[in-house]
Design an enzyme around this catalytic site. Structure first.
Site, mmCIF file in Angstrom:
data_model
loop_
_atom_site.group_PDB
_atom_site.id
_atom_site.type_symbol
_atom_site.label_atom_id
_atom_site.label_comp_id
_atom_site.label_asym_id
_atom_site.label_seq_id
_atom_site.Cartn_x
_atom_site.Cartn_y
_atom_site.Cartn_z
ATOM 1 N N ASP A 280 0.883 -1.154 0.000
ATOM 2 C CA ASP A 280 0.000 0.000 0.000
ATOM 3 C C ASP A 280 0.929 1.215 0.000
ATOM 4 O O ASP A 280 2.142 1.084 0.149
ATOM 5 C CB ASP A 280 -0.938 -0.010 1.218
ATOM 6 C CG ASP A 280 -2.149 0.896 1.001
ATOM 7 O OD1 ASP A 280 -2.071 1.796 0.134
ATOM 8 O OD2 ASP A 280 -3.169 0.727 1.686
HETATM 9 C C1 BGC Z 1 -4.973 3.339 0.192
HETATM 10 C C2 BGC Z 1 -5.064 2.408 -0.990
HETATM 11 C C3 BGC Z 1 -4.872 3.194 -2.261
HETATM 12 C C4 BGC Z 1 -3.548 3.939 -2.210
HETATM 13 C C5 BGC Z 1 -3.256 4.765 -3.441
HETATM 14 C C6 BGC Z 1 -3.714 4.190 0.156
HETATM 15 O O1 BGC Z 1 -3.729 5.140 1.152
HETATM 16 O O2 BGC Z 1 -5.035 2.604 1.380
HETATM 17 O O3 BGC Z 1 -6.285 1.737 -0.993
HETATM 18 O O4 BGC Z 1 -4.957 2.353 -3.363
HETATM 19 O O5 BGC Z 1 -3.565 4.808 -1.093
HETATM 20 O O6 BGC Z 1 -4.075 5.855 -3.531
#
Ligand code: BGC
Length: 755
Positions: A280
């Site tokens: 993530d």
């Molecule tokens: C989120 C993800 C997301 C990523 C990119 C993160 O903070 O938890 O679900 O895909 O950001 O935006």
């Protein structure tokens, strides 16, 4: 046989694995594994000819070039190797629309063609209980991602809805692993049918937001296996997902993104996942663990934001923006670790191999993708269809619904949720919608000039806002003068959607404080119900709401979720009977938050960065049924404007499986669809088991008077539980009850079998 198996083995395992397969013992294990269900994932993600090409490419790469591929190169891209014709991978959120353009940083691009299809959120999709719509949903996403030049879409999000309070529940699907598994496979196949890769997230046990970066999740092995993993397993082994995103939280003391047990042992070991595990954004915390424990790609925040005052990087570069990415855990520090012998270069090679594999599958190298499409009428129709099938009729006393378009001459539409556009709220799942039909607009579209529509805001979405007596008065006045009233109330993603950090309730990084509607909405609902008993209450948002203050006085209640760009039209069609509702709740609505298992038996959100899932396997209806706690609305509940009769249940039991046959008749006057739900109960288990568990379902469409005989299969896994001592799924022979009905609390036919 062995010869055949060997040649098959060669086509499904990467070269690096073959090396370990030399001894007979390993070979036997591999063959067993191969025929035990892992071959699906391997076959799609592994192709001998492509592997040879990948080997060739890796051989040509310098260590620096390899490492450039395993970390981000901008806010949403990962590094390529220009010299060898390897492009950057471009990712985009997800999960219910392609996010607007950021370019290479976190500043929204001006003037980009990025207003797209805003699909209903995950809850709505799950509430359709229609896997074909999962495929349709994924196809729209994949097609629009393709058009916009994206390679990986960051979805679906499938974390278990453990507590009604999780701020991201709206993005997720269900409290039930079986329902998730069935819906996620269609979604992934839909995305990937467009030549784009899906990325299922967040692996694993990411069920709260407030402390998601630090919390250490502790749960039993049985809960992990029976509740939290099956959706991901289905995504990998049945959905053939190309990418998985590791989550922020820790699991049993180690960060999930580089958790040896979750990633190396289960995902890549047991399930044979051959694709890439990306982090993530900013979820990697250790170079060594990430390199050794299966993290293939480190994505993250634009470090320029964090180090805006720093002029020199640690890696000896300059403050030039692109060099900032050299600071990532899986960048310069990784090069250093290989050079000083801490880790073997083969580990980097395996990550590069997996990334290249996904690139080949995503037609980034070697072949071209067919063109995608954007904002087509078909995509909008899909958004509408999902909303129509996902909205749930929770209550309909005295058949208040549907309203009659010809006899309703005046109508009061009440509540800020009636006029609020939600596409841009919620955090990373925000979508710049081409358009968004609000509920108020939907009612206007449907009624045209046939009725007088009065809108009253009723409450104000603002920080610390309490009930506004004047607004309530206006709403009451409008309702009392109208033939009928509709209140659109519930949750919101936050306050000002133009501000990134103005999130609340249904949004990333926050959890709800409780299950009560904010902004004095209960007072509003009570006052309006008193003023006009012909009031329909429509709940909006990401899940359960405490309705106890007024539910006994409301005759008609709908759950509208965040139903996407066509949501207003879908709601109006259901309210006025142009569409017969067929959605069923994918999660239990407790009466009170205290009744919810995470609160009652477990902890939410935990203390001092630790959360114990003491409720174990008793999540959602598994808890309510077993502990005899009556919910407000049960899992699987959802009414229709017609009536379905269940008859002639016949369960034919085999050695370790069964076939279920049941006759369903539409005995009402309207065409409609029923979700036939099959639950299994073990009668006298020697271990603790839930009262019953969903093990099969199908959505049946029937004309008035029509009947169909449905046949559903219950395979061995429908009867098994995870045995912690034996470390495997086990079927304990004995008596089982097969339960069939239209909701978890609507048991219509049962039959006992012995296995
Ligand atoms: C989120 C993800 C997301 C990523 C990119 C993160 O903070 O938890 O679900 O895909 O950001 O935006």
């Amino acid at each position: 046989m062995i010869k055949e198996a060997l040649s098959k083995l060669k086509t499904v395992l990467p070269d690096s694995n073959i090396i370990y397969m030399k001894t007979k013992k390993y070979l036997a294990c591999a063959i067993v594994l191969l025929f035990a269900g892992n071959q699906l994932q391997a076959q799609t993600l592994y192709n001998a000819a492509t592997e040879a090409k990948i080997t060739g490419l890796i051989q040509k790469m310098t260590l620096q070039e390899k490492v450039a591929m395993i970390h981000a190169s901008s806010s949403f891209t990962s590094g390529g190797v220009k010299r060898l014709g390897i492009p950057e991978i471009t990712t985009s959120d997800g999960p219910h629309g392609v996010r607007f353009e950021f370019g290479r940083d976190w500043v929204p691009d001006q003037g980009a063609n990025d207003s797209g299809t805003y699909l209903p959120t995950g809850n709505t999709l799950a509430a359709t209980w229609n896997p074909a719509l999962g495929f349709a949903f994924g196809s729209v996403l994949g097609s629009e991602a393709n058009y916009r030049g994206k390679d990986i879409i960051l979805g679906p999000g499938i974390n278990i809805i453990r507590s009604p309070l999780n701020g991201r529940n709206f993005e997720y699907l269900s409290e039930d692993p079986y329902l998730i598994s069935k819906m996620v496979v269609g979604y992934i196949k839909g995305v990937q049918s467009q030549g784009i890769s899906a990325c299922v997230k967040h692996f694993a046990a990411n069920n709260e937001e407030v402390d998601r970066n630090t919390v250490n999740v502790l749960m039993s092995e049985r809960a992990l296996r029976e509740i939290y993993l099956p959706g991901f397993k289905a995504a990998v082994t049945e959905g053939q997902v190309n990418a998985v995103m590791g989550s922020y939280n820790k699991f049993r003391g180690q960060y999930a993104t580089h958790n040896k047990y979750l990633v190396n042992d289960i995902l890549k070991g047991e399930w044979g996942f051959k694709g890439l595990l990306m982090s993530d954004w900013g979820s990697v915390h250790s170079t060594k663990e990430a390199l050794e424990n299966g993290t293939d790609l480190e994505m993250g925040t634009d470090l320029m934001l964090m180090y805006s005052n720093v002029s020199q990087t640690n890696s000896g570069g300059t403050s030039n923006k692109s060099n900032m990415y050299d600071r990532f855990f899986m960048a310069d520090p990784a090069i250093l670790m290989v050079k000083n012998g801490t880790v073997k270069e083969a580990l980097i090679d395996d990550k590069v191999r997996r990334i290249l594999r996904v690139m080949y599958l995503t037609h980034m190298i070697g072949s071209k993708r067919a063109a995608g499409s954007y904002n087509t009428l078909d995509h909008q129709k899909t958004a509408l269809k999902i909303a129509e099938e996902g909205i749930v009729l929770l209550k309909n006393e005295g058949n208040l619904l549907p309203l009659n378009k010809t006899s309703v001459k005046s109508i009061a539409i009440i509540g800020e949720n009636a006029s609020r556009e939600n596409a841009m709220g919620g955090g990373s799942s925000q979508v710049k919608a081409k358009y968004e039909i609000t509920p108020l607009q939907g009612v206007k579209n449907l009624l045209g000039s046939s009725a007088k529509i009065t809108y009253a805001q009723g409450y104000k979405i603002a920080r610390n806002q309490q009930a506004d007596p004047q607004m309530i008065e206006q709403a009451v006045a409008a309702a009392s003068k109208a033939d009928a009233a509709i209140i659109f109330c519930g949750w919101t993603h936050g306050y000002d959607y133009n501000k990134w950090d103005d999130n609340a309730y249904d949004a990333e990084g926050v959890d709800k404080p409780d299950m009560n509607m904010p902004f004095g909405q209960d007072e509003l609902v009570k006052a309006v119900l008193k003023a006009n008993p012909k009031t329909i209450v429509v709940l909006m948002g990401g899940g359960p709401i405490d309705v106890s203050e007024w539910i006994n006085k409301a005759d008609a209640v709908l759950e509208g979720w965040y139903p996407g760009m066509e949501g207003g039209n879908a709601l109006a069609k259901i309210i006025f009977g142009e569409v017969n509702p067929s959605g069923k709740l994918p999660m239990t609505f407790p009466k009170k938050l205290e009744d919810s298992p995470a609160n009652k038996l477990g902890e939410f959100p935990g203390k001092n960065d630790v959360v114990h899932y003491n409720e174990g396997i008793f999540v959602g209806y598994r808890y309510f049924d077993t502990y005899h706690v009556q919910p407000q609305f049960a899992f699987g509940h959802g009414l229709s404007y017609t009536k379905f009769d269940y008859s002639n249940l016949a369960v034919l039991a085999g050695k370790d499986k069964a076939t279920v046959k049941i006759r369903i008749k539409n005995s009402g006057k309207r065409a409609g669809a029923e979700v036939v739900q099959v639950y299994v109960k073990q009668d006298n288990p020697t271990v603790e088991r839930p009262e019953k568990e969903l093990k099969a379902f199908t959505k049946v469409f029937l004309q008035p008077g029509e009947s169909k005989i449905i046949e559903l299969k219950l395979n061995s896994d429908a009867f098994q539980y995870y045995n912690e001592d034996r470390k495997k799924w086990v079927l304990e022979p004995g008596k089982f009850t097969v339960i069939v009905g239209g909701a978890s609390d609507q048991i219509l036919q049962t039959q006992k079998i012995t296995l």
